[in-house]
Design a protein around this motif. Structure first.
Motif, short mmCIF file in Angstrom:
data_model
loop_
_atom_site.label_atom_id
_atom_site.label_comp_id
_atom_site.label_asym_id
_atom_site.label_seq_id
_atom_site.Cartn_x
_atom_site.Cartn_y
_atom_site.Cartn_z
N ASP A 37 0.83 -1.21 0.00
CA ASP A 37 0.00 0.00 0.00
C ASP A 37 0.87 1.27 0.00
O ASP A 37 0.56 2.24 -0.69
CB ASP A 37 -0.91 0.00 1.23
N LYS A 40 2.50 1.84 -3.60
CA LYS A 40 1.67 1.99 -4.79
C LYS A 40 1.95 3.32 -5.48
O LYS A 40 2.10 4.34 -4.82
CB LYS A 40 0.18 1.92 -4.41
N ASP A 129 4.32 -8.51 -6.04
CA ASP A 129 2.91 -8.31 -6.43
C ASP A 129 2.81 -7.85 -7.89
O ASP A 129 3.62 -7.03 -8.36
CB ASP A 129 2.26 -7.27 -5.52
N ALA A 130 1.82 -8.36 -8.58
CA ALA A 130 1.65 -8.06 -10.00
C ALA A 130 1.51 -6.57 -10.28
O ALA A 130 1.92 -6.08 -11.33
CB ALA A 130 0.43 -8.81 -10.54
N SER A 131 0.92 -5.83 -9.34
CA SER A 131 0.70 -4.40 -9.54
C SER A 131 2.00 -3.60 -9.58
O SER A 131 2.03 -2.46 -10.05
CB SER A 131 -0.21 -3.83 -8.44
N LEU A 132 3.09 -4.19 -9.10
CA LEU A 132 4.38 -3.50 -9.08
C LEU A 132 5.36 -4.08 -10.09
O LEU A 132 6.52 -3.67 -10.13
CB LEU A 132 5.00 -3.57 -7.68
N LYS A 133 4.90 -5.01 -10.91
CA LYS A 133 5.77 -5.68 -11.86
C LYS A 133 6.47 -4.68 -12.78
O LYS A 133 5.85 -3.80 -13.35
CB LYS A 133 4.97 -6.68 -12.70
N SER A 135 8.52 -2.35 -12.01
CA SER A 135 8.87 -1.06 -11.39
C SER A 135 10.32 -1.07 -10.93
O SER A 135 10.90 -2.11 -10.66
CB SER A 135 7.96 -0.78 -10.19
N LYS A 210 9.04 2.46 -14.98
CA LYS A 210 8.95 1.10 -15.49
C LYS A 210 10.10 0.82 -16.45
O LYS A 210 10.60 1.73 -17.12
CB LYS A 210 7.62 0.91 -16.25
#
Length: 214
Positions: A37, A40, A129-133, A135, A210
């Motif tokens: 969190d 993000k 976590d996929a949301s941070l892939k 980065s 990214k």
């Protein structure tokens, strides 16, 4: 008899106190969900405050400049970074999503202490976590003010490298997406108490950049 009993009670009390201290230290582990969190990306909401004006062209130019600099240090060894490069990383990271983690190491060593293994594992789960892939993250090592400047600088760099190595080996994270930097005792979390243990930490920053393949 009374005196003997008093001594025994004092001994037991001291033992319990030490046990409680160890339990409290273990409770400092930050769960993966909280780390995730905190890291993000905030780009979507940055600059939307009332009255804020954002120049898209200027923002894109600044992002390109940051990405170019990060690419220049992405595969560099921690110890090869100049003081100027360390400062530039700090300036870019200043307004990025970040979290300070209390990760303990063995005394005078870059080896992660057994009591902090879970803390590093929680970090690994979060960064996987996929949301941070894809980065790019900065792993910044910090020490307190005890000891000399060069000693602390070297120790902070080795400890940041240890965290990176653990994340790559145990969670399959891409090494080039983890930029390590050491600041020694130069950037205390609490400037008013430079010798306080809270200054001994690893700061994780989502640079919101990214890789080209993402």
């Amino acid at each position: 008899m009374t005196r003997s009993l008093s001594v025994s009670l004092l001994t037991i009390g001291a033992a319990l106190s030490m046990t409680a201290g160890l339990a409290l230290a273990g409770s400092d582990t930050v769960p993966a969900a909280k780390i995730l969190d905190a890291l993000k990306p905030k780009s979507a909401t940055r600059g939307l405050a009332a009255g804020a004006q954002v120049d898209p062209a200027a923002s894109a130019k600044e992002s390109a400049k940051e990405a170019g600099f990060l690419n220049s240090v992405r595969n560099r060894s921690t110890r090869s970074l100049s003081s100027g490069e360390r400062q530039e990383i700090a300036e870019i990271a200043a307004n990025k999503p970040k979290i300070d983690l209390e990760i303990h190491f063995d005394y005078n060593s870059a080896d992660i202490s057994k009591g902090s293994t879970q803390a590093v594992q929680e970090l690994g789960k979060a960064l996987s976590d996929a949301s941070l892939k894809g980065s790019t993250f900065v792993l910044a090592g910090h020490t307190d003010a005890v000891g000399g400047e060069s000693y602390n600088q070297d120790l902070s760099e080795r400890r940041a490298d240890t965290i990176k190595k653990y994340l790559v080996e145990h969670y399959g994270l891409t090494g080039s997406n983890l930029v390590t930097v050491g600041y020694g005792k130069t950037k205390p979390k609490d400037p008013n108490a430079p010798f306080d243990p809270t200054n001994r930490r690893v700061q994780v920053v989502n640079m919101e950049t990214k890789t080209a393949s993402q």
